[in-house]
Structure formats: structure tokens, C-alpha cells
Design a protein around this motif. Structure first.
Motif, PDB file in Angstrom:
ATOM      1  N   ARG A   1       0.576  -1.485   0.350  1.00 48.46           N
ATOM      2  CA  ARG A   1      -0.495   0.033  -0.027  1.00 48.46           C
ATOM      3  C   ARG A   1       1.002   1.324  -0.346  1.00 48.46           C
ATOM      4  O   ARG A   1       0.655   1.925   1.290  1.00 48.46           O
ATOM      5  CB  ARG A   1      -0.534   0.379   1.347  1.00 48.46           C
ATOM      6  N   TRP A   2       1.821   1.600  -0.510  1.00 53.29           N
ATOM      7  CA  TRP A   2       2.847   2.300  -1.256  1.00 53.29           C
ATOM      8  C   TRP A   2       1.922   3.438  -1.503  1.00 53.29           C
ATOM      9  O   TRP A   2       0.958   3.578  -2.726  1.00 53.29           O
ATOM     10  CB  TRP A   2       3.940   2.113  -1.999  1.00 53.29           C
ATOM     11  N   GLU A   3       2.566   5.128  -1.213  1.00 55.90           N
ATOM     12  CA  GLU A   3       2.174   6.368  -1.968  1.00 55.90           C
ATOM     13  C   GLU A   3       2.428   5.903  -3.111  1.00 55.90           C
ATOM     14  O   GLU A   3       3.566   5.629  -3.861  1.00 55.90           O
ATOM     15  CB  GLU A   3       2.597   7.240  -0.430  1.00 55.90           C
ATOM     16  N   GLU A   4       1.541   6.932  -3.937  1.00 57.84           N
ATOM     17  CA  GLU A   4       1.966   7.010  -5.351  1.00 57.84           C
ATOM     18  C   GLU A   4       3.058   7.525  -5.803  1.00 57.84           C
ATOM     19  O   GLU A   4       3.717   6.911  -6.759  1.00 57.84           O
ATOM     20  CB  GLU A   4       0.564   7.881  -6.279  1.00 57.84           C
ATOM     21  N   ALA A   5       4.094   8.956  -4.414  1.00 58.48           N
ATOM     22  CA  ALA A   5       5.612   9.179  -4.774  1.00 58.48           C
ATOM     23  C   ALA A   5       6.342   8.453  -5.013  1.00 58.48           C
ATOM     24  O   ALA A   5       7.005   8.093  -5.784  1.00 58.48           O
ATOM     25  CB  ALA A   5       5.568  10.478  -4.045  1.00 58.48           C
ATOM     26  N   ASP A   6       6.113   7.291  -3.742  1.00 55.35           N
ATOM     27  CA  ASP A   6       7.169   6.590  -3.451  1.00 55.35           C
ATOM     28  C   ASP A   6       7.111   5.338  -4.630  1.00 55.35           C
ATOM     29  O   ASP A   6       8.293   4.741  -4.943  1.00 55.35           O
ATOM     30  CB  ASP A   6       6.892   5.656  -1.970  1.00 55.35           C
ATOM     31  N   ALA A   7       5.951   4.735  -4.911  1.00 59.10           N
ATOM     32  CA  ALA A   7       6.180   3.746  -6.024  1.00 59.10           C
ATOM     33  C   ALA A   7       6.283   3.839  -7.635  1.00 59.10           C
ATOM     34  O   ALA A   7       7.445   3.192  -8.102  1.00 59.10           O
ATOM     35  CB  ALA A   7       4.214   3.757  -6.507  1.00 59.10           C
ATOM     36  N   VAL A   8       6.513   5.762  -7.678  1.00 57.96           N
ATOM     37  CA  VAL A   8       6.188   6.349  -9.516  1.00 57.96           C
ATOM     38  C   VAL A   8       7.999   6.143  -9.237  1.00 57.96           C
ATOM     39  O   VAL A   8       8.868   5.024  -9.632  1.00 57.96           O
ATOM     40  CB  VAL A   8       5.863   7.233  -9.259  1.00 57.96           C
ATOM     41  N   ILE A   9       8.907   6.054  -8.106  1.00 56.88           N
ATOM     42  CA  ILE A   9      10.065   6.658  -7.746  1.00 56.88           C
ATOM     43  C   ILE A   9      11.190   4.923  -7.607  1.00 56.88           C
ATOM     44  O   ILE A   9      11.654   4.845  -8.636  1.00 56.88           O
ATOM     45  CB  ILE A   9      10.411   7.309  -6.480  1.00 56.88           C
ATOM     46  N   VAL A  10      10.316   4.647  -6.583  1.00 59.65           N
ATOM     47  CA  VAL A  10      11.097   2.693  -6.872  1.00 59.65           C
ATOM     48  C   VAL A  10      10.945   2.135  -8.261  1.00 59.65           C
ATOM     49  O   VAL A  10      11.717   1.037  -9.288  1.00 59.65           O
ATOM     50  CB  VAL A  10      10.408   2.037  -5.692  1.00 59.65           C
TER      51      VAL A  10
ATOM     52  N   HIS B   1      10.400  14.114 -10.728  1.00 56.91           N
ATOM     53  CA  HIS B   1      10.754  15.061 -10.590  1.00 56.91           C
ATOM     54  C   HIS B   1       9.591  15.786 -10.225  1.00 56.91           C
ATOM     55  O   HIS B   1       9.566  16.598  -8.442  1.00 56.91           O
ATOM     56  CB  HIS B   1      11.285  15.810 -11.702  1.00 56.91           C
ATOM     57  N   TRP B   2       8.670  16.112 -10.604  1.00 58.49           N
ATOM     58  CA  TRP B   2       6.825  15.767  -9.937  1.00 58.49           C
ATOM     59  C   TRP B   2       6.641  15.536  -8.107  1.00 58.49           C
ATOM     60  O   TRP B   2       6.265  16.268  -7.636  1.00 58.49           O
ATOM     61  CB  TRP B   2       5.984  15.819 -11.195  1.00 58.49           C
ATOM     62  N   HIS B   3       6.905  14.407  -8.809  1.00 53.72           N
ATOM     63  CA  HIS B   3       6.468  13.805  -6.867  1.00 53.72           C
ATOM     64  C   HIS B   3       7.064  14.788  -5.749  1.00 53.72           C
ATOM     65  O   HIS B   3       7.027  14.820  -5.101  1.00 53.72           O
ATOM     66  CB  HIS B   3       6.591  12.195  -7.507  1.00 53.72           C
ATOM     67  N   LYS B   4       8.631  14.284  -6.326  1.00 49.99           N
ATOM     68  CA  LYS B   4       9.755  14.297  -5.268  1.00 49.99           C
ATOM     69  C   LYS B   4       9.398  16.268  -5.027  1.00 49.99           C
ATOM     70  O   LYS B   4       9.279  16.797  -4.109  1.00 49.99           O
ATOM     71  CB  LYS B   4      10.705  14.580  -5.815  1.00 49.99           C
ATOM     72  N   HIS B   5       8.809  16.934  -6.194  1.00 49.32           N
ATOM     73  CA  HIS B   5       8.470  18.254  -5.913  1.00 49.32           C
ATOM     74  C   HIS B   5       7.075  18.957  -5.274  1.00 49.32           C
ATOM     75  O   HIS B   5       7.286  19.358  -4.244  1.00 49.32           O
ATOM     76  CB  HIS B   5       8.334  19.206  -7.196  1.00 49.32           C
TER      77      HIS B   5
ATOM     78  N   GLY C   1       6.320  20.565  -0.614  1.00 50.62           N
ATOM     79  CA  GLY C   1       5.169  20.735   0.070  1.00 50.62           C
ATOM     80  C   GLY C   1       5.049  22.308  -0.815  1.00 50.62           C
ATOM     81  O   GLY C   1       3.865  22.733  -1.231  1.00 50.62           O
ATOM     82  N   HIS C   2       5.403  21.702  -2.476  1.00 50.86           N
ATOM     83  CA  HIS C   2       5.049  22.868  -3.707  1.00 50.86           C
ATOM     84  C   HIS C   2       4.368  22.692  -4.453  1.00 50.86           C
ATOM     85  O   HIS C   2       3.329  23.042  -5.155  1.00 50.86           O
ATOM     86  CB  HIS C   2       6.200  23.431  -4.148  1.00 50.86           C
TER      87      HIS C   2
ATOM     88  N   ALA D   1      -1.393  26.590  -8.871  1.00 52.06           N
ATOM     89  CA  ALA D   1      -1.420  28.533  -8.730  1.00 52.06           C
ATOM     90  C   ALA D   1      -1.072  28.157 -10.484  1.00 52.06           C
ATOM     91  O   ALA D   1      -0.518  27.549 -11.326  1.00 52.06           O
ATOM     92  CB  ALA D   1      -0.495  29.359  -9.263  1.00 52.06           C
ATOM     93  N   PRO D   2      -1.673  29.256 -11.648  1.00 53.77           N
ATOM     94  CA  PRO D   2      -1.626  29.390 -13.093  1.00 53.77           C
ATOM     95  C   PRO D   2       0.654  29.263 -13.381  1.00 53.77           C
ATOM     96  O   PRO D   2       0.709  29.659 -12.819  1.00 53.77           O
ATOM     97  CB  PRO D   2      -1.976  29.944 -13.739  1.00 53.77           C
ATOM     98  N   GLY D   3       0.477  27.696 -14.244  1.00 54.85           N
ATOM     99  CA  GLY D   3       1.992  28.210 -14.778  1.00 54.85           C
ATOM    100  C   GLY D   3       2.764  26.633 -13.794  1.00 54.85           C
ATOM    101  O   GLY D   3       4.128  27.303 -13.663  1.00 54.85           O
ATOM    102  N   SER D   4       2.180  26.877 -12.532  1.00 57.01           N
ATOM    103  CA  SER D   4       3.147  26.187 -11.839  1.00 57.01           C
ATOM    104  C   SER D   4       3.447  24.387 -12.320  1.00 57.01           C
ATOM    105  O   SER D   4       4.740  24.009 -12.188  1.00 57.01           O
ATOM    106  CB  SER D   4       1.774  25.492 -10.867  1.00 57.01           C
ATOM    107  N   THR D   5       2.775  24.135 -13.177  1.00 58.99           N
ATOM    108  CA  THR D   5       3.397  23.037 -13.946  1.00 58.99           C
ATOM    109  C   THR D   5       4.653  23.178 -14.879  1.00 58.99           C
ATOM    110  O   THR D   5       5.750  21.903 -15.116  1.00 58.99           O
ATOM    111  CB  THR D   5       1.706  22.212 -14.703  1.00 58.99           C
ATOM    112  N   TRP D   6       4.595  24.487 -15.180  1.00 58.59           N
ATOM    113  CA  TRP D   6       5.782  24.658 -16.629  1.00 58.59           C
ATOM    114  C   TRP D   6       6.310  25.318 -15.988  1.00 58.59           C
ATOM    115  O   TRP D   6       7.806  24.361 -15.579  1.00 58.59           O
ATOM    116  CB  TRP D   6       4.422  25.843 -17.255  1.00 58.59           C
ATOM    117  N   ALA D   7       6.210  25.493 -14.055  1.00 55.68           N
ATOM    118  CA  ALA D   7       7.719  25.785 -13.797  1.00 55.68           C
ATOM    119  C   ALA D   7       8.275  24.796 -12.765  1.00 55.68           C
ATOM    120  O   ALA D   7       9.873  24.880 -13.005  1.00 55.68           O
ATOM    121  CB  ALA D   7       7.727  26.517 -12.264  1.00 55.68           C
ATOM    122  N   ILE D   8       7.463  23.144 -13.034  1.00 58.20           N
ATOM    123  CA  ILE D   8       8.001  22.361 -12.462  1.00 58.20           C
ATOM    124  C   ILE D   8       9.160  21.861 -13.366  1.00 58.20           C
ATOM    125  O   ILE D   8       9.832  21.256 -13.541  1.00 58.20           O
ATOM    126  CB  ILE D   8       7.129  21.192 -11.778  1.00 58.20           C
ATOM    127  N   ALA D   9       8.043  21.720 -15.072  1.00 66.75           N
ATOM    128  CA  ALA D   9       8.627  21.293 -16.171  1.00 66.75           C
ATOM    129  C   ALA D   9      10.405  22.021 -16.278  1.00 66.75           C
ATOM    130  O   ALA D   9      11.334  21.253 -16.333  1.00 66.75           O
ATOM    131  CB  ALA D   9       8.341  21.574 -17.324  1.00 66.75           C
TER     132      ALA D   9
END
Length: 263
Positions: free
Chosen positions: A30-39, A96-100, A104-105, A114-122
Motif C-alpha cells: 500500500r505504498w504512496e504514489e510518489a514512492d511507487a513511481v520513484i522505485v 521530479h514532479w512527485h519530489k516537488h 510542499g510545493h 497556481a497557473p503555470g506551476s506545472t510549467w515551472a516544475i517542468a
């Protein structure tokens, strides 16, 4: 040509989705999605590295003549691996997105981003992983077409690919097994990614009856240029691995707290 590429396009993303789904849905995990994606991304990278190393070993041991010998696995695996480099660019972005998000961002609490936050992560992802993305893009857009064009003319390339010990011990950075894993990764990267280039020059020199130092002057300039361009990022990544190993094995001790003087 299409069959190996289609197979690679199914195997690598399919393995990632299967691993991610298993880690999230198994009652014992029952891992969280972020941990499952990274591993899961690390698992696929490890599988690809093992497969590439196995293919490289088979080709290098089967071809006795460095110039004229050919092996079907050389071109077949090159085609099979093309979808991996495309998939891995997206997988690295997901990590990278899940670590972000974990920092807490993101909008895990349901609040609108906020608008454009996904582009900021990219943009942050491209800034941080620019060299790796460039390496993957070059493998698809440059190395793959060159391998297709040269197939049948220069023989099977005898370049072995590194089995990278990608750590699957997620959040266990202080265990002994993690340190052993890091040491094996450093050693394998040195042998298979850095020393590979001097070895290829030495192998060609032995075939042509030339000393090692005379080989660069005896081969075309564009071959030396290509080798230098391929070696440069390997040296940079090896430097980062060495720096990480130093921090792992010789962590900096915290300065002692300042003594408080009494009046």
C-alpha cells in the motif's frame, strides 16, 4: 526494424505501470504514489541496464574481428532500447514532479495550483536534468540513426553498456547494504562507462598492430570527436558519483555547539 521498437515500447512502460500498480495495491505494501513511481522508475532502469549489459557481453564475446564481424543482437537491441530512452525522459519527469509535491510545493491538499506551476516544475526538471535529457535525446536522434546507417559496413559495435546499480533501497540511505550498493555502482560505472573508451581504442590498436597512443592519430577525426562527446558526460556523471560516495562514506561531522559563557 519495427518489431523490436514496438516490443521495447510495450516492455518498458508496461513494466513501470505493473510495478507501480503492484506497489500501490498489494495489501502488504500500500505504498504512496510518489514512492511507487520513484522505485518503479529505478526498477525499470535496473532491468534495462542488465539487459543492455547482457547484450553487450554477448556481442563482444561473439565477434572476434572488431571491424568486420556482425551480430544480429547489436542492431536488434539498439532498436529495442530506443523506446526506453523516450520513456525514461517522462519517467524522470514524473519522479521530479512527485519530489516537488513532497516538498510542499504542490496541491496535495486539494487546493488549486497556481497557473503555470506545472510549467515551472517542468523548467526546473529541464534545468536539473538537462544533461541527462540531452543524452537520452542524442541516443534517439543521433546514435540510433548512425547505428542503422553503419549497420553492415562497420560490423557490430563491441561497446558494452554499464550495469548501473540503481539503488532500490528507497529511504534506506544509512544502511550497510546501501553503502555496498553505492560502491558497486561506482565501480561498475568506472569500468563500463569510463574505461570502456580506452579499452575500445586499445582493442582497435591490437587489431591494427598499433600502440594505444598511436590509435587516435590513425583513425578519422570524426571518430575521435564522437568518442570525446560520448565520454564527456560520462566523466561528469562519474565525478558526481564520486562526490556522492565521499559524502556517503565520509560524512562531514557536525561542528560542536558553541559553549555558552556564564557572566
Amino acid at each position: 526494424m519495427l518489431t523490436p521498437m514496438v516490443a521495447g515500447g510495450v516492455v518498458f512502460p508496461g513494466l513501470f505501470l505493473l510495478s507501480k500498480s503492484t506497489l500501490q495495491r498489494l495489501p502488504q505494501l500500500r505504498w504512496e504514489e510518489a514512492d511507487a513511481v520513484i522505485v518503479s522508475a529505478r526498477l525499470v532502469s535496473s532491468v534495462q541496464a542488465i539487459m543492455a549489459s547482457t547484450a553487450g557481453y554477448i556481442v563482444s564475446t561473439s565477434c572476434k574481428h572488431i571491424i568486420d564481424d556482425q551480430h544480429w543482437l547489436s542492431s536488434a537491441y539498439t532498436q529495442f532500447a530506443v523506446p526506453y530512452f523516450i520513456y525514461d525522459i517522462y519517467a524522470m519527469f514524473l519522479c521530479h514532479w512527485h519530489k516537488h509535491q513532497v516538498k510542499g510545493h504542490g496541491g496535495d491538499d486539494g487546493a488549486a495550483r497556481a497557473p503555470g506551476s506545472t510549467w515551472a516544475i517542468a523548467r526546473g526538471y529541464l534545468h536539473k536534468e538537462f544533461l541527462m535529457v540531452l543524452h537520452h535525446a542524442a541516443m534517439v536522434l543521433v546514435c540510433f540513426p548512425l547505428s542503422v546507417v553503419s549497420s553492415g559496413e562497420l560490423g557490430s559495435p563491441s561497446a558494452a553498456m554499464a550495469t548501473e546499480f540503481v539503488s532500490l533501497q528507497y529511504k534506506q540511505q544509512h544502511t550497510l547494504l546501501h553503502k555496498v550498493n553505492g560502491a558497486l555502482m561506482l565501480l561498475s560505472f568506472l569500468c563500463c562507462r569510463v574505461l570502456l573508451f580506452p579499452y575500445l581504442y586499445w582493442a582497435y590498436g591490437r587489431h591494427a598492430g598499433l600502440p594505444l597512443l598511436a590509435v587516435p592519430l590513425a583513425i578519422p577525426a570524426h571518430v575521435n570527436l564522437g568518442a570525446a562527446l560520448l565520454l564527456a558526460p560520462q566523466l561528469y556523471w562519474f565525478f558526481l558519483i564520486c562526490r556522492g560516495a565521499c559524502r556517503l562514506f565520509w560524512p562531514r561531522s557536525r561542528p560542536p555547539p558553541a559553549c555558552q559563557t556564564q557572566d
